[in-house]
Design a protein around this motif. Sequence first.
Motif, mmCIF file in Angstrom:
data_model
loop_
_atom_site.group_PDB
_atom_site.id
_atom_site.type_symbol
_atom_site.label_atom_id
_atom_site.label_comp_id
_atom_site.label_asym_id
_atom_site.label_seq_id
_atom_site.Cartn_x
_atom_site.Cartn_y
_atom_site.Cartn_z
ATOM 1 N N LEU A 41 -0.947 11.197 12.505
ATOM 2 C CA LEU A 41 -2.166 10.308 12.327
ATOM 3 C C LEU A 41 -2.626 9.628 13.720
ATOM 4 C CD1 LEU A 41 -1.623 9.031 8.934
ATOM 5 C CD2 LEU A 41 -3.148 10.355 9.584
ATOM 6 N N VAL A 42 -1.581 9.272 14.409
ATOM 7 C CA VAL A 42 -1.796 8.524 15.854
ATOM 8 C C VAL A 42 -2.435 9.472 16.697
ATOM 9 C CG1 VAL A 42 -0.513 7.738 17.990
ATOM 10 C CG2 VAL A 42 0.341 7.203 15.577
ATOM 11 N N LYS A 43 -2.254 10.757 16.754
ATOM 12 C CA LYS A 43 -3.161 11.468 17.588
ATOM 13 C C LYS A 43 -4.879 11.436 17.205
ATOM 14 C CE LYS A 43 0.618 14.652 18.341
ATOM 15 N NZ LYS A 43 1.103 16.023 17.939
ATOM 16 N N LEU A 44 -5.010 11.148 15.860
ATOM 17 C CA LEU A 44 -6.410 11.280 15.434
ATOM 18 C C LEU A 44 -6.733 9.761 15.824
ATOM 19 C CD1 LEU A 44 -5.881 13.045 12.203
ATOM 20 C CD2 LEU A 44 -7.010 13.724 14.293
ATOM 21 N N GLY A 45 -5.938 8.796 16.102
ATOM 22 C CA GLY A 45 -6.442 7.415 16.511
ATOM 23 C C GLY A 45 -6.050 6.386 15.311
ATOM 24 N N TYR A 46 -5.284 6.569 14.285
ATOM 25 C CA TYR A 46 -5.248 5.699 13.390
ATOM 26 C C TYR A 46 -3.921 4.931 13.734
ATOM 27 C CZ TYR A 46 -7.306 8.479 9.535
ATOM 28 O OH TYR A 46 -8.142 9.144 8.880
ATOM 29 N N GLU A 47 -3.963 3.558 13.285
ATOM 30 C CA GLU A 47 -3.061 2.477 13.386
ATOM 31 C C GLU A 47 -2.279 2.159 12.041
ATOM 32 O OE1 GLU A 47 -4.518 -1.526 14.280
ATOM 33 O OE2 GLU A 47 -6.278 -0.802 13.231
ATOM 34 N N LEU A 48 -0.923 1.701 12.268
ATOM 35 C CA LEU A 48 -0.273 1.282 11.039
ATOM 36 C C LEU A 48 -0.466 0.115 10.710
ATOM 37 C CD1 LEU A 48 2.156 2.484 9.089
ATOM 38 C CD2 LEU A 48 3.890 1.836 10.909
ATOM 39 N N LEU A 49 -1.131 -0.094 9.452
ATOM 40 C CA LEU A 49 -1.272 -1.487 9.005
ATOM 41 C C LEU A 49 -0.016 -2.150 8.448
ATOM 42 C CD1 LEU A 49 -4.639 -0.926 7.454
ATOM 43 C CD2 LEU A 49 -4.377 -1.678 9.747
ATOM 44 N N PHE A 50 0.348 -1.520 7.413
ATOM 45 C CA PHE A 50 1.822 -2.041 6.816
ATOM 46 C C PHE A 50 2.299 -1.011 6.028
ATOM 47 C CE2 PHE A 50 -2.157 -2.662 3.999
ATOM 48 C CZ PHE A 50 -1.501 -2.459 2.749
ATOM 49 N N VAL A 51 3.220 -1.483 5.593
ATOM 50 C CA VAL A 51 4.285 -0.566 4.676
ATOM 51 C C VAL A 51 4.463 -1.258 3.267
ATOM 52 C CG1 VAL A 51 6.381 0.446 4.340
ATOM 53 C CG2 VAL A 51 5.448 0.562 6.775
ATOM 54 N N ARG A 52 4.142 -0.532 2.363
ATOM 55 C CA ARG A 52 4.118 -1.251 1.003
ATOM 56 C C ARG A 52 5.223 -0.666 0.317
ATOM 57 N NH1 ARG A 52 -0.908 -0.632 -2.219
ATOM 58 N NH2 ARG A 52 -1.536 -2.525 -1.260
ATOM 59 N N ASN A 53 6.193 -1.514 -0.570
ATOM 60 C CA ASN A 53 7.506 -0.944 -1.229
ATOM 61 C C ASN A 53 7.067 -0.993 -2.772
ATOM 62 O OD1 ASN A 53 9.018 -0.805 0.810
ATOM 63 N ND2 ASN A 53 9.863 -2.892 0.738
ATOM 64 N N ALA A 54 6.632 0.265 -3.261
ATOM 65 C CA ALA A 54 6.174 0.557 -4.706
ATOM 66 C C ALA A 54 7.434 0.189 -5.558
ATOM 67 C CB ALA A 54 5.715 1.616 -4.755
ATOM 68 N N TYR A 55 8.630 0.658 -5.093
ATOM 69 C CA TYR A 55 10.027 0.503 -5.634
ATOM 70 C C TYR A 55 11.013 0.330 -4.756
ATOM 71 C CZ TYR A 55 6.817 3.124 -9.233
ATOM 72 O OH TYR A 55 5.795 3.347 -9.864
ATOM 73 N N SER A 56 12.272 0.205 -5.128
ATOM 74 C CA SER A 56 13.244 -0.236 -4.203
ATOM 75 C C SER A 56 13.454 0.763 -3.188
ATOM 76 C CB SER A 56 14.403 -0.568 -4.875
ATOM 77 O OG SER A 56 14.928 0.411 -5.974
ATOM 78 N N THR A 57 13.483 2.288 -3.642
ATOM 79 C CA THR A 57 13.834 3.307 -2.813
ATOM 80 C C THR A 57 12.487 3.887 -2.494
ATOM 81 O OG1 THR A 57 13.885 4.809 -4.847
ATOM 82 C CG2 THR A 57 15.985 3.800 -3.859
ATOM 83 N N GLU A 58 11.319 3.599 -2.807
ATOM 84 C CA GLU A 58 9.825 4.439 -2.690
ATOM 85 C C GLU A 58 9.255 3.354 -1.589
ATOM 86 O OE1 GLU A 58 7.461 7.843 -3.160
ATOM 87 O OE2 GLU A 58 9.616 7.515 -3.598
ATOM 88 N N CYS A 59 8.363 3.751 -0.648
ATOM 89 C CA CYS A 59 7.615 3.096 0.049
ATOM 90 C C CYS A 59 6.423 4.117 0.493
ATOM 91 C CB CYS A 59 8.208 2.466 1.198
ATOM 92 S SG CYS A 59 8.819 3.649 2.560
ATOM 93 N N MET A 60 5.390 3.107 0.706
ATOM 94 C CA MET A 60 4.036 3.704 0.989
ATOM 95 C C MET A 60 3.568 3.280 2.373
ATOM 96 S SD MET A 60 1.398 5.741 0.086
ATOM 97 C CE MET A 60 1.968 6.069 -1.590
ATOM 98 N N ALA A 61 3.211 3.925 3.272
ATOM 99 C CA ALA A 61 2.806 3.513 4.412
ATOM 100 C C ALA A 61 1.261 3.623 4.663
ATOM 101 C CB ALA A 61 3.304 4.383 5.772
ATOM 102 N N ILE A 62 0.409 2.578 4.871
ATOM 103 C CA ILE A 62 -0.983 2.667 4.950
ATOM 104 C C ILE A 62 -1.382 2.477 6.442
ATOM 105 C CG2 ILE A 62 -3.111 1.174 4.019
ATOM 106 C CD1 ILE A 62 -0.911 1.967 2.062
ATOM 107 N N ALA A 63 -2.395 3.340 6.841
ATOM 108 C CA ALA A 63 -2.628 3.411 8.074
ATOM 109 C C ALA A 63 -4.318 3.437 8.018
ATOM 110 C CB ALA A 63 -2.354 4.795 8.843
ATOM 111 N N ARG A 64 -4.925 3.038 9.152
ATOM 112 C CA ARG A 64 -6.405 3.026 9.343
ATOM 113 C C ARG A 64 -6.792 3.541 10.491
ATOM 114 N NH1 ARG A 64 -8.665 -2.887 8.653
ATOM 115 N NH2 ARG A 64 -7.794 -2.903 10.693
#
Length: 89
Positions: A41-64
Motif C-alpha cells: 500500500l505504501v508503494k501506492l501512496g497510502y498512509e497508515l491511519l490507525f489500528v483497530r482492535n476488534a477482538y483481543s487477538t484480532e486487529c484491523m489496520a486502516i490506511a488512506r
Amino acid sequence: MQSIAANSQPLNAGDRRVTTKAPIDHWERLNPAQQFAFYSLVKLGYELLFVRNAYSTECMAIARLNQQVATIDAQGEINFSPDIQLRPH
C-alpha cells in the motif's frame, strides 16, 4: 534553521490535550502479515491511519490515500472497498 520552540510548551499536570499516536506507534501494533501487506500500500501512496482492535487477538489496520480507504485484516488481506466510515477530522 528556524526553531519551533515557541510552540512547544511543556504539558503540565492539569493539561488534558489528547495526543495522537505517531505512525511508528501504529506500525508496531501490526503483525508481520499486516506489515508485509502495508508495504504494498505504501508503494501506492497510502498512509497508515490507525489500528483497530476488534477482538483481543484480532486487529484491523486502516490506511488512506486521499479519500480512498483500505483495510488490512490480521491475515494480511487488503480490502480496497471496506464498509467503514471515517470521522471527519
